[in-house]
Design a protein around this motif. Structure first.
Motif: not given
Length: 97
Positions: A83-93
């Protein structure tokens, strides 16, 4: 290869200097999600190392750290509602050292 588990680590640190040390330590273990929240993918050994590092930094009478075990990393996919700011799921690199 040792099995990895997903953990959410959240903390409430009373002293700003200790908070900064905890934050820097946690950046070495996982992905920063919010002010005092990290998502970590760790083996049992790394989880123990993280807990030991945190125990050295915190003051138990004033600080609080929660380590939430979500489950085996290859079997869980945390669903996050933002809710609110955009959330970006962590990506494995891959990281070559």
């Amino acid at each position: 290869m040792a099995a990895e588990r997903v953990y959410f680590v959240t903390y409430d640190i009373a002293d700003p200097k200790r908070w900064k040390k905890v934050f820097k330590t946690m950046k070495g273990y996982g992905y920063w999600l919010q002010l005092s929240v990290f998502q970590c993918r760790l083996t049992a050994r790394r989880r123990s190392e993280m807990a030991a590092d945190l125990e050295e930094l915190i003051k138990p009478s004033e600080d609080h750290v929660l380590i939430v075990d979500v489950g085996l990393a290859d079997r869980v996919s945390p669903r996050v509602e933002s809710l609110g700011k955009t959330y970006a799921a962590p990506t494995r690199r891959a990281l070559i050292v």
